[in-house]
Scaffold this motif. Sequence first.
Motif, PDB file in Angstrom:
ATOM      1  N   ALA A 119      28.886  -8.030 -18.816  1.00  0.00           N
ATOM      2  CA  ALA A 119      28.157  -8.976 -19.655  1.00  0.00           C
ATOM      3  C   ALA A 119      28.028  -8.488 -21.097  1.00  0.00           C
ATOM      4  O   ALA A 119      28.270  -9.246 -22.046  1.00  0.00           O
ATOM      5  CB  ALA A 119      26.775  -9.242 -19.057  1.00  0.00           C
ATOM      6  N   GLU A 120      27.640  -7.231 -21.287  1.00  0.00           N
ATOM      7  CA  GLU A 120      27.424  -6.711 -22.644  1.00  0.00           C
ATOM      8  C   GLU A 120      28.711  -6.751 -23.452  1.00  0.00           C
ATOM      9  O   GLU A 120      28.720  -7.195 -24.613  1.00  0.00           O
ATOM     10  CB  GLU A 120      26.893  -5.281 -22.573  1.00  0.00           C
ATOM     11  CG  GLU A 120      26.533  -4.673 -23.924  1.00  0.00           C
ATOM     12  CD  GLU A 120      25.369  -5.390 -24.594  1.00  0.00           C
ATOM     13  OE1 GLU A 120      25.362  -5.467 -25.837  1.00  0.00           O
ATOM     14  OE2 GLU A 120      24.476  -5.887 -23.866  1.00  0.00           O
ATOM     15  N   GLU A 121      29.792  -6.308 -22.853  1.00  0.00           N
ATOM     16  CA  GLU A 121      31.079  -6.300 -23.549  1.00  0.00           C
ATOM     17  C   GLU A 121      31.518  -7.720 -23.900  1.00  0.00           C
ATOM     18  O   GLU A 121      31.996  -7.986 -25.007  1.00  0.00           O
ATOM     19  CB  GLU A 121      32.136  -5.635 -22.670  1.00  0.00           C
ATOM     20  CG  GLU A 121      33.534  -5.633 -23.272  1.00  0.00           C
ATOM     21  CD  GLU A 121      34.580  -5.096 -22.306  1.00  0.00           C
ATOM     22  OE1 GLU A 121      35.772  -5.196 -22.636  1.00  0.00           O
ATOM     23  OE2 GLU A 121      34.201  -4.591 -21.230  1.00  0.00           O
ATOM     24  N   THR A 122      31.365  -8.656 -22.967  1.00  0.00           N
ATOM     25  CA  THR A 122      31.778 -10.034 -23.202  1.00  0.00           C
ATOM     26  C   THR A 122      30.974 -10.679 -24.323  1.00  0.00           C
ATOM     27  O   THR A 122      31.527 -11.311 -25.230  1.00  0.00           O
ATOM     28  CB  THR A 122      31.630 -10.864 -21.915  1.00  0.00           C
ATOM     29  OG1 THR A 122      32.464 -10.311 -20.901  1.00  0.00           O
ATOM     30  CG2 THR A 122      32.008 -12.315 -22.151  1.00  0.00           C
ATOM     31  N   LEU A 123      29.660 -10.523 -24.297  1.00  0.00           N
ATOM     32  CA  LEU A 123      28.815 -11.120 -25.330  1.00  0.00           C
ATOM     33  C   LEU A 123      29.102 -10.516 -26.700  1.00  0.00           C
ATOM     34  O   LEU A 123      29.090 -11.223 -27.721  1.00  0.00           O
ATOM     35  CB  LEU A 123      27.346 -10.945 -24.967  1.00  0.00           C
ATOM     36  CG  LEU A 123      26.882 -11.731 -23.733  1.00  0.00           C
ATOM     37  CD1 LEU A 123      25.456 -11.346 -23.369  1.00  0.00           C
ATOM     38  CD2 LEU A 123      27.002 -13.231 -23.960  1.00  0.00           C
ATOM     39  N   HIS A 124      29.362  -9.223 -26.748  1.00  0.00           N
ATOM     40  CA  HIS A 124      29.693  -8.573 -28.014  1.00  0.00           C
ATOM     41  C   HIS A 124      31.009  -9.124 -28.571  1.00  0.00           C
ATOM     42  O   HIS A 124      31.120  -9.386 -29.778  1.00  0.00           O
ATOM     43  CB  HIS A 124      29.800  -7.063 -27.808  1.00  0.00           C
ATOM     44  CG  HIS A 124      30.171  -6.309 -29.049  1.00  0.00           C
ATOM     45  ND1 HIS A 124      29.287  -6.086 -30.083  1.00  0.00           N
ATOM     46  CD2 HIS A 124      31.352  -5.739 -29.428  1.00  0.00           C
ATOM     47  CE1 HIS A 124      29.898  -5.420 -31.038  1.00  0.00           C
ATOM     48  NE2 HIS A 124      31.154  -5.201 -30.667  1.00  0.00           N
ATOM     49  N   ARG A 125      31.984  -9.315 -27.688  1.00  0.00           N
ATOM     50  CA  ARG A 125      33.278  -9.846 -28.134  1.00  0.00           C
ATOM     51  C   ARG A 125      33.133 -11.270 -28.656  1.00  0.00           C
ATOM     52  O   ARG A 125      33.681 -11.622 -29.710  1.00  0.00           O
ATOM     53  CB  ARG A 125      34.279  -9.802 -26.979  1.00  0.00           C
ATOM     54  CG  ARG A 125      35.646 -10.388 -27.302  1.00  0.00           C
ATOM     55  CD  ARG A 125      36.660  -9.993 -26.250  1.00  0.00           C
ATOM     56  NE  ARG A 125      36.252 -10.447 -24.933  1.00  0.00           N
ATOM     57  CZ  ARG A 125      36.503 -11.659 -24.438  1.00  0.00           C
ATOM     58  NH1 ARG A 125      37.144 -12.550 -25.181  1.00  0.00           N
ATOM     59  NH2 ARG A 125      36.132 -11.986 -23.220  1.00  0.00           N
ATOM     60  N   LEU A 126      32.405 -12.098 -27.958  1.00  0.00           N
ATOM     61  CA  LEU A 126      32.237 -13.489 -28.392  1.00  0.00           C
ATOM     62  C   LEU A 126      31.462 -13.584 -29.708  1.00  0.00           C
ATOM     63  O   LEU A 126      31.714 -14.463 -30.535  1.00  0.00           O
ATOM     64  CB  LEU A 126      31.529 -14.295 -27.313  1.00  0.00           C
ATOM     65  CG  LEU A 126      32.291 -14.472 -25.994  1.00  0.00           C
ATOM     66  CD1 LEU A 126      31.441 -15.225 -24.987  1.00  0.00           C
ATOM     67  CD2 LEU A 126      33.619 -15.187 -26.221  1.00  0.00           C
ATOM     68  N   ALA A 150      41.361 -30.886 -30.514  1.00  0.00           N
ATOM     69  CA  ALA A 150      42.491 -30.136 -29.975  1.00  0.00           C
ATOM     70  C   ALA A 150      42.654 -28.781 -30.663  1.00  0.00           C
ATOM     71  O   ALA A 150      43.670 -28.106 -30.471  1.00  0.00           O
ATOM     72  CB  ALA A 150      43.779 -30.942 -30.110  1.00  0.00           C
ATOM     73  N   GLY A 151      41.671 -28.371 -31.438  1.00  0.00           N
ATOM     74  CA  GLY A 151      41.777 -27.155 -32.230  1.00  0.00           C
ATOM     75  C   GLY A 151      41.369 -25.893 -31.504  1.00  0.00           C
ATOM     76  O   GLY A 151      41.261 -25.840 -30.271  1.00  0.00           O
ATOM     77  N   ASP A 152      41.115 -24.855 -32.296  1.00  0.00           N
ATOM     78  CA  ASP A 152      40.817 -23.520 -31.780  1.00  0.00           C
ATOM     79  C   ASP A 152      39.332 -23.224 -31.977  1.00  0.00           C
ATOM     80  O   ASP A 152      38.858 -23.128 -33.113  1.00  0.00           O
ATOM     81  CB  ASP A 152      41.668 -22.477 -32.526  1.00  0.00           C
ATOM     82  CG  ASP A 152      41.679 -21.128 -31.821  1.00  0.00           C
ATOM     83  OD1 ASP A 152      41.280 -21.066 -30.641  1.00  0.00           O
ATOM     84  OD2 ASP A 152      42.092 -20.138 -32.453  1.00  0.00           O
ATOM     85  N   TYR A 153      38.593 -23.088 -30.887  1.00  0.00           N
ATOM     86  CA  TYR A 153      37.152 -22.854 -30.961  1.00  0.00           C
ATOM     87  C   TYR A 153      36.664 -22.326 -29.616  1.00  0.00           C
ATOM     88  O   TYR A 153      37.392 -22.368 -28.612  1.00  0.00           O
ATOM     89  CB  TYR A 153      36.416 -24.155 -31.317  1.00  0.00           C
ATOM     90  CG  TYR A 153      36.823 -25.343 -30.477  1.00  0.00           C
ATOM     91  CD1 TYR A 153      36.285 -25.553 -29.208  1.00  0.00           C
ATOM     92  CD2 TYR A 153      37.770 -26.266 -30.947  1.00  0.00           C
ATOM     93  CE1 TYR A 153      36.673 -26.634 -28.427  1.00  0.00           C
ATOM     94  CE2 TYR A 153      38.151 -27.347 -30.174  1.00  0.00           C
ATOM     95  CZ  TYR A 153      37.601 -27.516 -28.914  1.00  0.00           C
ATOM     96  OH  TYR A 153      37.999 -28.584 -28.154  1.00  0.00           O
ATOM     97  N   LEU A 154      35.432 -21.850 -29.598  1.00  0.00           N
ATOM     98  CA  LEU A 154      34.822 -21.381 -28.359  1.00  0.00           C
ATOM     99  C   LEU A 154      34.158 -22.578 -27.675  1.00  0.00           C
ATOM    100  O   LEU A 154      33.189 -23.131 -28.191  1.00  0.00           O
ATOM    101  CB  LEU A 154      33.779 -20.304 -28.651  1.00  0.00           C
ATOM    102  CG  LEU A 154      34.306 -19.014 -29.290  1.00  0.00           C
ATOM    103  CD1 LEU A 154      33.154 -18.053 -29.565  1.00  0.00           C
ATOM    104  CD2 LEU A 154      35.329 -18.342 -28.402  1.00  0.00           C
TER     105      LEU A 154
END
Length: 209
Positions: A95-102, A77-81
């Motif tokens: 895609a590039e922006e999303t992958l960089h953020r993750l 129930a925690g905080d994770y991807l």
Amino acid sequence: MTDFATRHLYLVRHGEATPDESGLTENGRRQAVLLGERLRAVPLTAIHHGPLPRAEQTARLIGEQLDGVPLHRGEPAGDYLPYLPTRDELPPETAEETLHRLAGFPAREREEGPGLASAAMDLFTGPVPGDEPRHELVVTHNFLIAWLVRAALDAPAWRWLGLNHANTALTAIRYAPGKPAALLFQNDMRHLPDELRWTGFPPELRPHD
């Protein structure tokens, strides 16, 4: 043959957190109390929550408004991807922006997240054994709520991205035997006065008067 009954799963993001995320703000505590008061009409059998202070404090304040509902602390129930998409899955223009953020999230949240998300699916979703319907609350974080909503809608795995939830907004999913999961409502804030709504939600996505 084992009989199964309907599970009613209620999902809520923790209350508004302090800037260092070490606990709740005064607004966050008020949000949690008001949600607990709303949930008095729900026959909850358990409150699950993640291990971080903002989720644990929210769960405790909700539980204090109820009559003897047990609290259960757990990493699922925690905080994770919950899922890391590949470039090919994402819209090309973002895609590039999303992958960089993750990639900027802590390694532990990225590496352990998919396994914890799988455990959360096993623990919190689907009909329950027996003939008694079950009502459960999970006090968690934005990403897990998004993951479970995505799964209920049978959307592609990467589509947990972009699903946002305000602090102590309530989401409900019904898992009935022999039927697809039903998203009953999402991001419901009717228990909050105007000044306590939409905290934790991206400002650019908030509705305007």
